[in-house]
Design a protein around this motif. Structure first.
Motif, PDB file in Angstrom:
ATOM      1  N   GLN A 128       0.817  -1.217   0.000  1.00 48.06           N
ATOM      2  CA  GLN A 128       0.000   0.000   0.000  1.00 48.06           C
ATOM      3  C   GLN A 128       0.852   1.268   0.000  1.00 48.06           C
ATOM      4  OE1 GLN A 128      -3.235   0.585  -0.281  1.00 48.06           O
ATOM      5  NE2 GLN A 128      -3.950  -1.541  -0.327  1.00 48.06           N
ATOM      6  N   GLY A 129       1.859   1.323   0.858  1.00 48.29           N
ATOM      7  CA  GLY A 129       2.674   2.530   0.938  1.00 48.29           C
ATOM      8  C   GLY A 129       3.425   2.804  -0.339  1.00 48.29           C
ATOM      9  N   ARG A 130       4.019   1.755  -0.922  1.00 48.23           N
ATOM     10  CA  ARG A 130       4.788   1.941  -2.147  1.00 48.23           C
ATOM     11  C   ARG A 130       3.897   2.268  -3.337  1.00 48.23           C
ATOM     12  NH1 ARG A 130       8.158  -3.440  -1.423  1.00 48.23           N
ATOM     13  NH2 ARG A 130       6.460  -3.760   0.070  1.00 48.23           N
ATOM     14  N   ALA A 131       2.716   1.663  -3.394  1.00 47.96           N
ATOM     15  CA  ALA A 131       1.809   1.992  -4.495  1.00 47.96           C
ATOM     16  C   ALA A 131       1.344   3.438  -4.394  1.00 47.96           C
ATOM     17  CB  ALA A 131       0.605   1.046  -4.479  1.00 47.96           C
ATOM     18  N   ALA A 132       0.964   3.862  -3.182  1.00 48.84           N
ATOM     19  CA  ALA A 132       0.528   5.255  -2.997  1.00 48.84           C
ATOM     20  C   ALA A 132       1.651   6.220  -3.328  1.00 48.84           C
ATOM     21  CB  ALA A 132       0.049   5.461  -1.560  1.00 48.84           C
ATOM     22  N   ALA A 133       2.869   5.901  -2.867  1.00 50.55           N
ATOM     23  CA  ALA A 133       3.993   6.794  -3.101  1.00 50.55           C
ATOM     24  C   ALA A 133       4.391   6.834  -4.575  1.00 50.55           C
ATOM     25  CB  ALA A 133       5.181   6.362  -2.252  1.00 50.55           C
ATOM     26  N   THR A 134       4.308   5.699  -5.255  1.00 45.89           N
ATOM     27  CA  THR A 134       4.652   5.672  -6.680  1.00 45.89           C
ATOM     28  C   THR A 134       3.700   6.547  -7.484  1.00 45.89           C
ATOM     29  OG1 THR A 134       5.590   3.448  -6.515  1.00 45.89           O
ATOM     30  CG2 THR A 134       4.916   4.190  -8.702  1.00 45.89           C
ATOM     31  N   ILE A 135       2.409   6.430  -7.198  1.00 43.95           N
ATOM     32  CA  ILE A 135       1.432   7.247  -7.913  1.00 43.95           C
ATOM     33  C   ILE A 135       1.611   8.722  -7.556  1.00 43.95           C
ATOM     34  CG2 ILE A 135      -1.044   7.736  -8.141  1.00 43.95           C
ATOM     35  CD1 ILE A 135      -1.514   4.706  -7.800  1.00 43.95           C
ATOM     36  N   THR A 136       1.901   8.997  -6.286  1.00 44.45           N
ATOM     37  CA  THR A 136       2.171  10.377  -5.882  1.00 44.45           C
ATOM     38  C   THR A 136       3.408  10.915  -6.585  1.00 44.45           C
ATOM     39  OG1 THR A 136       1.168  10.031  -3.705  1.00 44.45           O
ATOM     40  CG2 THR A 136       2.690  11.884  -3.922  1.00 44.45           C
ATOM     41  N   PHE A 137       4.448  10.079  -6.667  1.00 39.13           N
ATOM     42  CA  PHE A 137       5.690  10.489  -7.319  1.00 39.13           C
ATOM     43  C   PHE A 137       5.459  10.847  -8.781  1.00 39.13           C
ATOM     44  CE2 PHE A 137       9.286   9.095  -9.987  1.00 39.13           C
ATOM     45  CZ  PHE A 137      10.264   9.955  -9.529  1.00 39.13           C
ATOM     46  N   VAL A 138       4.733   9.988  -9.481  1.00 40.43           N
ATOM     47  CA  VAL A 138       4.488  10.231 -10.908  1.00 40.43           C
ATOM     48  C   VAL A 138       3.551  11.416 -11.103  1.00 40.43           C
ATOM     49  CG1 VAL A 138       3.537   9.264 -13.044  1.00 40.43           C
ATOM     50  CG2 VAL A 138       4.904   7.829 -11.516  1.00 40.43           C
ATOM     51  N   GLY A 139       2.477  11.467 -10.290  1.00 41.18           N
ATOM     52  CA  GLY A 139       1.489  12.526 -10.466  1.00 41.18           C
ATOM     53  C   GLY A 139       1.957  13.873  -9.958  1.00 41.18           C
ATOM     54  N   MET A 140       2.343  13.906  -8.676  1.00 37.38           N
ATOM     55  CA  MET A 140       2.732  15.176  -8.066  1.00 37.38           C
ATOM     56  C   MET A 140       4.156  15.592  -8.394  1.00 37.38           C
ATOM     57  SD  MET A 140       0.086  16.287  -6.410  1.00 37.38           S
ATOM     58  CE  MET A 140       0.810  17.506  -5.305  1.00 37.38           C
ATOM     59  N   GLY A 141       4.971  14.624  -8.841  1.00 36.13           N
ATOM     60  CA  GLY A 141       6.362  14.954  -9.131  1.00 36.13           C
ATOM     61  C   GLY A 141       6.541  15.972 -10.239  1.00 36.13           C
ATOM     62  N   VAL A 142       5.550  16.104 -11.107  1.00 35.50           N
ATOM     63  CA  VAL A 142       5.664  17.055 -12.218  1.00 35.50           C
ATOM     64  C   VAL A 142       5.151  18.445 -11.837  1.00 35.50           C
ATOM     65  CG1 VAL A 142       5.482  15.235 -13.949  1.00 35.50           C
ATOM     66  CG2 VAL A 142       3.406  16.370 -13.141  1.00 35.50           C
ATOM     67  N   THR A 143       4.602  18.598 -10.627  1.00 36.23           N
ATOM     68  CA  THR A 143       4.022  19.899 -10.276  1.00 36.23           C
ATOM     69  C   THR A 143       5.041  21.048 -10.238  1.00 36.23           C
ATOM     70  OG1 THR A 143       4.157  19.312  -7.911  1.00 36.23           O
ATOM     71  CG2 THR A 143       2.062  18.911  -9.035  1.00 36.23           C
ATOM     72  N   PRO A 144       6.292  20.809  -9.790  1.00 38.45           N
ATOM     73  CA  PRO A 144       7.231  21.943  -9.858  1.00 38.45           C
ATOM     74  C   PRO A 144       7.414  22.459 -11.281  1.00 38.45           C
ATOM     75  CG  PRO A 144       8.099  20.225  -8.433  1.00 38.45           C
ATOM     76  CD  PRO A 144       6.892  19.647  -9.119  1.00 38.45           C
ATOM     77  N   LEU A 145       7.463  21.550 -12.253  1.00 40.16           N
ATOM     78  CA  LEU A 145       7.600  21.973 -13.652  1.00 40.16           C
ATOM     79  C   LEU A 145       6.364  22.735 -14.109  1.00 40.16           C
ATOM     80  CD1 LEU A 145       9.159  18.706 -15.169  1.00 40.16           C
ATOM     81  CD2 LEU A 145      10.334  20.786 -14.410  1.00 40.16           C
ATOM     82  N   GLY A 146       5.180  22.271 -13.664  1.00 36.90           N
ATOM     83  CA  GLY A 146       3.955  22.984 -14.016  1.00 36.90           C
ATOM     84  C   GLY A 146       3.925  24.387 -13.431  1.00 36.90           C
ATOM     85  N   SER A 147       4.347  24.513 -12.181  1.00 34.36           N
ATOM     86  CA  SER A 147       4.380  25.837 -11.554  1.00 34.36           C
ATOM     87  C   SER A 147       5.330  26.770 -12.287  1.00 34.36           C
ATOM     88  CB  SER A 147       4.810  25.702 -10.086  1.00 34.36           C
ATOM     89  OG  SER A 147       3.840  25.006  -9.343  1.00 34.36           O
ATOM     90  N   LEU A 148       6.498  26.249 -12.660  1.00 31.37           N
ATOM     91  CA  LEU A 148       7.453  27.077 -13.397  1.00 31.37           C
ATOM     92  C   LEU A 148       6.898  27.468 -14.762  1.00 31.37           C
ATOM     93  CD1 LEU A 148      10.762  25.192 -12.558  1.00 31.37           C
ATOM     94  CD2 LEU A 148      10.019  27.405 -11.664  1.00 31.37           C
ATOM     95  N   LEU A 149       6.242  26.512 -15.440  1.00 37.23           N
ATOM     96  CA  LEU A 149       5.656  26.826 -16.755  1.00 37.23           C
ATOM     97  C   LEU A 149       4.575  27.890 -16.618  1.00 37.23           C
ATOM     98  CD1 LEU A 149       5.301  26.255 -19.775  1.00 37.23           C
ATOM     99  CD2 LEU A 149       3.646  24.482 -19.160  1.00 37.23           C
ATOM    100  N   GLY A 150       3.737  27.784 -15.584  1.00 38.82           N
ATOM    101  CA  GLY A 150       2.708  28.796 -15.387  1.00 38.82           C
ATOM    102  C   GLY A 150       3.301  30.185 -15.214  1.00 38.82           C
ATOM    103  N   GLY A 151       4.386  30.263 -14.428  1.00 32.29           N
ATOM    104  CA  GLY A 151       5.046  31.557 -14.249  1.00 32.29           C
ATOM    105  C   GLY A 151       5.612  32.100 -15.540  1.00 32.29           C
ATOM    106  N   VAL A 152       6.212  31.230 -16.350  1.00 29.54           N
ATOM    107  CA  VAL A 152       6.792  31.662 -17.627  1.00 29.54           C
ATOM    108  C   VAL A 152       5.703  32.134 -18.587  1.00 29.54           C
ATOM    109  CG1 VAL A 152       8.011  30.872 -19.690  1.00 29.54           C
ATOM    110  CG2 VAL A 152       8.846  30.231 -17.428  1.00 29.54           C
ATOM    111  N   LEU A 153       4.619  31.364 -18.698  1.00 32.50           N
ATOM    112  CA  LEU A 153       3.528  31.746 -19.605  1.00 32.50           C
ATOM    113  C   LEU A 153       2.898  33.073 -19.198  1.00 32.50           C
ATOM    114  CD1 LEU A 153       1.740  28.311 -20.207  1.00 32.50           C
ATOM    115  CD2 LEU A 153       3.175  29.594 -21.813  1.00 32.50           C
ATOM    116  N   ALA A 154       2.690  33.256 -17.891  1.00 31.56           N
ATOM    117  CA  ALA A 154       2.099  34.508 -17.425  1.00 31.56           C
ATOM    118  C   ALA A 154       3.005  35.692 -17.710  1.00 31.56           C
ATOM    119  CB  ALA A 154       1.814  34.411 -15.924  1.00 31.56           C
ATOM    120  N   GLN A 155       4.308  35.470 -17.575  1.00 37.16           N
ATOM    121  CA  GLN A 155       5.249  36.564 -17.779  1.00 37.16           C
ATOM    122  C   GLN A 155       5.429  36.887 -19.252  1.00 37.16           C
ATOM    123  OE1 GLN A 155       8.235  36.754 -14.711  1.00 37.16           O
ATOM    124  NE2 GLN A 155       9.813  37.092 -16.231  1.00 37.16           N
TER     125      GLN A 155
END
Length: 442
Positions: free
Chosen positions: A362-389
């Motif tokens: 359970q822990g590894r499955a939850a963490a793997t999905i979190t890693f894949v899903g949430m792991g890209v959020t820093p890139l999304g935040s940076l892209l949002g800042g670039v597009l807005a600017q």
């Protein structure tokens, strides 16, 4: 606006009495509610502090959000392997105690005039790292507390607590930053996490932990097993891809959105907080409906339709203007629909993931999905800042909002869309690493 107490009674009606008679589940519910209140307050306090106090640019706000989200990418897989062999109660207590101390220190630094942008970056990273531990641990804790046929309703109750936090957290955070100060807002967050510690620490059940072989495999080997298990299941693969598409686009949307509301629509911090808090009532309704709709229409229908509705509604926001009397009501409606659809997806996806995963994974499955899903959020935040600017707030918001429709598209083309009215059966984890699987619930 519903109160937290009404959330208890409303959620209680959707959960079998046997579940609410479980004292440890009630304590987990209270602790989860308090912890989510602290987290959702801080998600508004930190960006608004940067925007309203430091006059942060779009790029700086993107960096701040990316720093807070980076621990998901850096730590999730390790945390999943670690939590599988540990008591979740201890993990949740220590991590919320840590968040209380971090935010208490931030409040003290702010009151002394020493809290600047570099300190906010450090605070965001520390709070994000501790949140990774708590989020993985509470998902595993539910599986160890309730029976398999209560997973949907248990998740519905816990997601209801998150809905109550979404109602109160952003409004409290926006009001405190706008009317008082960031140190006061940080201190309120610390109190929420302290309350969570007290409640979860009172859980009395001797928590069963899956047995590990005498010579436990190295952490990297356990991480690879979690990755292999998720990659080998078609439904979990689809969850990963859809989650990554959503989280990437949503991170970009929120970076632009937090700038669009005060600067393009000229809204105060309090109104921004209320606009964000509007997702809370919708999420509360979604958590209640999530206990009923999949059994009536099927998990696939609920997942695809709820994702399309909740994600697509953000396309309406770029059309709003500061001079219109409908702007604030429209923002509240957008938040409500987004919360409703998002919560239906959250509860259904979590129940599917927990149902198909063996207890010891359970822990590894939850963490793997979190890693894949949430792991890209820093890139999304940076892209949002670039597009807005580069393209402006209105165009940037339209482009990022359109990207959110990728998630329901992925679900519609995946095995998730074909799920029926019953949860799928659990699959065996890959053998040979952790030894034979125990078919009984731990």
């Amino acid at each position: 606006m519903p109160s937290a107490s009404s959330a208890v009674s409303d959620s209680g009606r959707s959960v079998p009495p046997s579940l609410w008679r479980n004292a440890d589940f009630r304590r987990l519910w209270v602790g989860q509610t308090a912890s989510q209140l602290g987290e959702h307050t801080s998600l508004v306090v930190l960006p608004l502090f940067a925007v309203l106090t430091f006059d942060a640019s779009a790029g700086e706000l993107g960096v701040l959000r990316a720093v807070g989200q980076a621990p998901v990418l850096l730590l999730s897989l390790f945390v999943g392997a670690w939590v599988d062999g540990r008591r979740t109660r201890t993990t949740m207590v220590l991590t919320d105690a840590g968040r209380a101390l971090v935010l208490g220190a931030a409040a003290a630094a702010g009151l002394s005039g020493r809290l600047g942008l570099p300190a906010l970056l450090a605070l965001a990273f520390a709070a994000g790292a501790l949140s990774v531990f708590f989020d993985v641990a509470y998902q595993v804790s539910l599986v160890r507390l309730v029976e398999r046929d209560q997973l949907v309703r248990g998740n519905s109750a816990l997601e209801g607590s998150r809905s109550a936090a979404q109602i109160g957290g952003p409004a409290v955070g926006g009001a405190l930053v706008s009317l008082l100060s960031a140190p006061v807002a940080a201190a309120s967050n610390a109190l929420f996490f302290a309350l969570s510690c007290v409640s979860i620490r009172r859980m009395r059940r001797a928590e069963p932990i899956p047995e590990r072989p005498e010579h436990a495999p190295r952490v990297w080997r356990r991480i690879r097993e979690g990755l292999r298990f998720v990659a080998g299941d078609a439904a979990l693969r689809a969850v990963c891809v859809a989650s990554a598409a959503f989280q990437f686009s949503f991170a970009a949307v929120m970076t632009v959105y937090l700038l669009f509301l005060p600067r393009e629509l000229h809204l105060s911090g309090t109104v921004v907080g209320l606009a964000l808090a509007a997702a809370g009532p919708g999420a509360l309704l979604g958590s209640l409906l999530a206990a009923r709709l999949p059994g009536r229409f099927g998990y696939g229908v609920v997942l695809v339709s709820a994702a399309a509705l909740g994600d697509g509604v953000f396309l309406c926001v770029p059309a709003l203007h500061a001079s219109s009397a409908l702007t604030v009501p429209a923002l509240l409606a957008v938040g409500f629909v987004f919360g409703l659809g998002g919560q239906l997806v959250n509860v259904a996806v979590m129940a599917v993931r927990q149902a198909v995963t063996p207890d010891r994974m359970q822990g590894r499955a939850a963490a793997t999905i979190t890693f894949v899903g949430m792991g890209v959020t820093p890139l999304g935040s940076l892209l949002g800042g670039v597009l807005a600017q580069e393209w402006g707030l209105r165009t940037g918001l339209l482009m990022t909002a359109a990207g959110m429709l990728l998630s329901p598209a992925v679900m519609a083309l995946s095995p998730l869309a074909r799920l029926g009215r019953h949860l799928p059966a659990s699959h065996d984890a890959p053998g040979g690493v952790d030894g034979p699987q125990d078919p009984t619930r731990v």
